[in-house]
Design a protein around this motif. Structure first.
Motif, PDB file in Angstrom:
ATOM      1  N   GLN A 323     -71.428   4.853 -32.269  1.00  0.00           N
ATOM      2  CA  GLN A 323     -71.333   4.623 -30.826  1.00  0.00           C
ATOM      3  C   GLN A 323     -70.551   5.744 -30.141  1.00  0.00           C
ATOM      4  O   GLN A 323     -70.965   6.259 -29.100  1.00  0.00           O
ATOM      5  CB  GLN A 323     -70.668   3.272 -30.541  1.00  0.00           C
ATOM      6  CG  GLN A 323     -71.566   2.078 -30.783  1.00  0.00           C
ATOM      7  CD  GLN A 323     -70.979   0.789 -30.231  1.00  0.00           C
ATOM      8  OE1 GLN A 323     -70.337   0.779 -29.187  1.00  0.00           O
ATOM      9  NE2 GLN A 323     -71.185  -0.309 -30.942  1.00  0.00           N
ATOM     10  N   LEU A 324     -69.422   6.135 -30.718  1.00  0.00           N
ATOM     11  CA  LEU A 324     -68.634   7.204 -30.103  1.00  0.00           C
ATOM     12  C   LEU A 324     -69.390   8.526 -30.114  1.00  0.00           C
ATOM     13  O   LEU A 324     -69.347   9.279 -29.140  1.00  0.00           O
ATOM     14  CB  LEU A 324     -67.291   7.351 -30.817  1.00  0.00           C
ATOM     15  CG  LEU A 324     -66.117   6.740 -30.033  1.00  0.00           C
ATOM     16  CD1 LEU A 324     -66.194   5.232 -30.071  1.00  0.00           C
ATOM     17  CD2 LEU A 324     -64.786   7.225 -30.567  1.00  0.00           C
ATOM     18  N   GLU A 325     -70.081   8.804 -31.201  1.00  0.00           N
ATOM     19  CA  GLU A 325     -70.804  10.073 -31.295  1.00  0.00           C
ATOM     20  C   GLU A 325     -72.003  10.136 -30.355  1.00  0.00           C
ATOM     21  O   GLU A 325     -72.523  11.221 -30.082  1.00  0.00           O
ATOM     22  CB  GLU A 325     -71.220  10.323 -32.744  1.00  0.00           C
ATOM     23  CG  GLU A 325     -70.045  10.646 -33.647  1.00  0.00           C
ATOM     24  CD  GLU A 325     -70.440  10.827 -35.106  1.00  0.00           C
ATOM     25  OE1 GLU A 325     -71.635  11.078 -35.386  1.00  0.00           O
ATOM     26  OE2 GLU A 325     -69.557  10.726 -35.971  1.00  0.00           O
ATOM     27  N   SER A 326     -72.436   8.991 -29.849  1.00  0.00           N
ATOM     28  CA  SER A 326     -73.548   8.980 -28.887  1.00  0.00           C
ATOM     29  C   SER A 326     -73.136   9.580 -27.544  1.00  0.00           C
ATOM     30  O   SER A 326     -73.987   9.964 -26.739  1.00  0.00           O
ATOM     31  CB  SER A 326     -74.053   7.548 -28.670  1.00  0.00           C
ATOM     32  OG  SER A 326     -73.130   6.801 -27.869  1.00  0.00           O
ATOM     33  N   GLY A 327     -71.816   9.643 -27.285  1.00  0.00           N
ATOM     34  CA  GLY A 327     -71.316  10.211 -26.046  1.00  0.00           C
ATOM     35  C   GLY A 327     -71.474   9.307 -24.838  1.00  0.00           C
ATOM     36  O   GLY A 327     -71.288   9.751 -23.701  1.00  0.00           O
ATOM     37  N   THR A 328     -71.774   8.037 -25.059  1.00  0.00           N
ATOM     38  CA  THR A 328     -72.014   7.124 -23.933  1.00  0.00           C
ATOM     39  C   THR A 328     -70.978   6.007 -23.847  1.00  0.00           C
ATOM     40  O   THR A 328     -71.109   5.106 -23.021  1.00  0.00           O
ATOM     41  CB  THR A 328     -73.411   6.483 -24.047  1.00  0.00           C
ATOM     42  OG1 THR A 328     -73.500   5.754 -25.288  1.00  0.00           O
ATOM     43  CG2 THR A 328     -74.491   7.554 -24.035  1.00  0.00           C
ATOM     44  N   THR A 329     -69.945   6.064 -24.686  1.00  0.00           N
ATOM     45  CA  THR A 329     -68.933   5.002 -24.688  1.00  0.00           C
ATOM     46  C   THR A 329     -68.145   5.003 -23.385  1.00  0.00           C
ATOM     47  O   THR A 329     -67.716   6.048 -22.903  1.00  0.00           O
ATOM     48  CB  THR A 329     -67.974   5.185 -25.874  1.00  0.00           C
ATOM     49  OG1 THR A 329     -68.733   5.257 -27.075  1.00  0.00           O
ATOM     50  CG2 THR A 329     -66.991   4.027 -25.967  1.00  0.00           C
TER      51      THR A 329
END
Length: 337
Positions: A323-329
């Motif tokens: 989730q964090l690596e998606s850049g959308t948190t």
């Protein structure tokens, strides 16, 4: 005790990116507390360390990361004076030691605060790292105060992230600054406004967006995303004799000479400096966390907790890092044990 770690740096999609294992429960000595952890939050620093800490080798004993935690003191070292067994605490820990992705953790009492009693463990776990980072930036690095800086402008690049979310509140509620935050999606724009931003601008066209909002220059700039990526825009927007601070680091040199004509100050903030180097003022983090706890108790600040995953397991932390690596948190992601 049960712990989650890794033996080598792998993409989060890899089966071995996190593994579950058993390790002896540590015993506290000196100024250490032994904390039984109830919840942690996951931060961008966690993903970066997982990706880079163990490249081109395989550890015999897995590395435990995680640097935000809420828990209960179960034992104390012989020099401890700030806490007692049974105290509820929260902290961001020490990057040179084993992290909080485990049932128990040792942590120096000088970087620990008392958990806000009226907040849930999830809401409390979201706070320590980002609050310490933003507090140190605004008060220790930029040396801002409401007496001399009230009404001045602060541009926060990355307003909806964990650090940006708490920085908006501190800048607005404690310092009385006019806060301009960057965000580009409807949900992140709304989040920044909820945190207290006066103006929200799109980072994709930063200079024009800020100027169209009525600000030719800004007094202070706080980068929480990518200092080199925004460098030319930052140089253009900073007011002569202003101050820029970044927490993001840079793989290539920053062209500081571009600041010379404006006599601008540039500073770094790294929340782990005090614990890594055992600085003389290391206990300041204890005081900051207690001050933040009081501000949360009285409602001056609100928690930036926004989503929760459950379970001390490799799968839970894989999901959290993805989730964090998606850049959308938005705000903070918490793992409750």
């Amino acid at each position: 005790m049960k712990a989650i770690g890794f033996k080598t740096s792998l993409p989060i999609s890899s089966q071995e990116s996190f593994i579950e294992f058993e390790t002896p429960t540590p015993n506290p000595s000196g100024r250490d507390l032994l904390v039984k952890i109830q919840a942690v939050s996951v931060n961008p620093v966690d993903t970066k360390i997982r990706q880079n800490a163990v490249k081109d080798t395989v550890l015999e004993n897995p590395k435990i990361i995680g640097w935000d935690a809420v828990g209960i003191v179960k034992a104390v070292g012989e020099e401890v004076s700030l806490f007692n067994v049974g105290d509820e605490v929260y902290y961001a820990g020490d990057i040179t030691r084993a992290g909080s992705n485990a049932e128990y953790q040792l942590v120096d009492e000088r970087i620990v605060g008392k958990k806000p009693t009226s907040l849930s463990i999830e809401a409390s776990a979201a706070i320590p790292l980002t609050a310490l980072t933003s507090w140190e930036t605004l008060f220790d690095r930029m040396r801002l105060s409401s007496e001399k800086d009230k009404g001045k402008t602060l541009l926060i690049i990355g307003g909806a992230g964990g650090v940006g979310s708490i920085a908006i509140q501190l800048a607005k509620k404690i310092l009385g600054l006019t806060v301009i935050a960057t965000a580009s999606r409807p949900e992140t724009i709304e989040w920044c406004k909820k945190m207290g931003a006066d103006v929200v601008v799109n980072h994709k066209d930063l200079v024009n967006e800020v100027r169209q909002a009525g600000f030719h220059f800004v007094d202070f700039i706080y980068d929480a995303v990518d200092i080199n990526g925004y460098w030319d825009a930052v140089v253009e927007l900073i007011k002569p004799q202003g101050h820029i601070n970044s927490i993001t680091g840079s793989g290539t040199p920053i062209l500081l000479n571009k600041l010379k004509s404006k006599s601008v100050t540039f500073s770094w903030e790294f929340m782990y400096t005090r614990s890594t180097f055992q600085t003389e003022d290391m206990i300041e983090q204890h005081h900051i966390l207690n001050r933040v706890s009081a501000l949360l108790e009285e409602g001056t600040l609100i928690s930036t907790h926004n989503s929760t995953l459950t379970g001390l397991s490799a799968e839970t932390f894989k999901n959290a890092h993805a989730q964090l690596e998606s850049g959308t948190t938005i705000g903070k992601l918490v793992v409750k044990y």
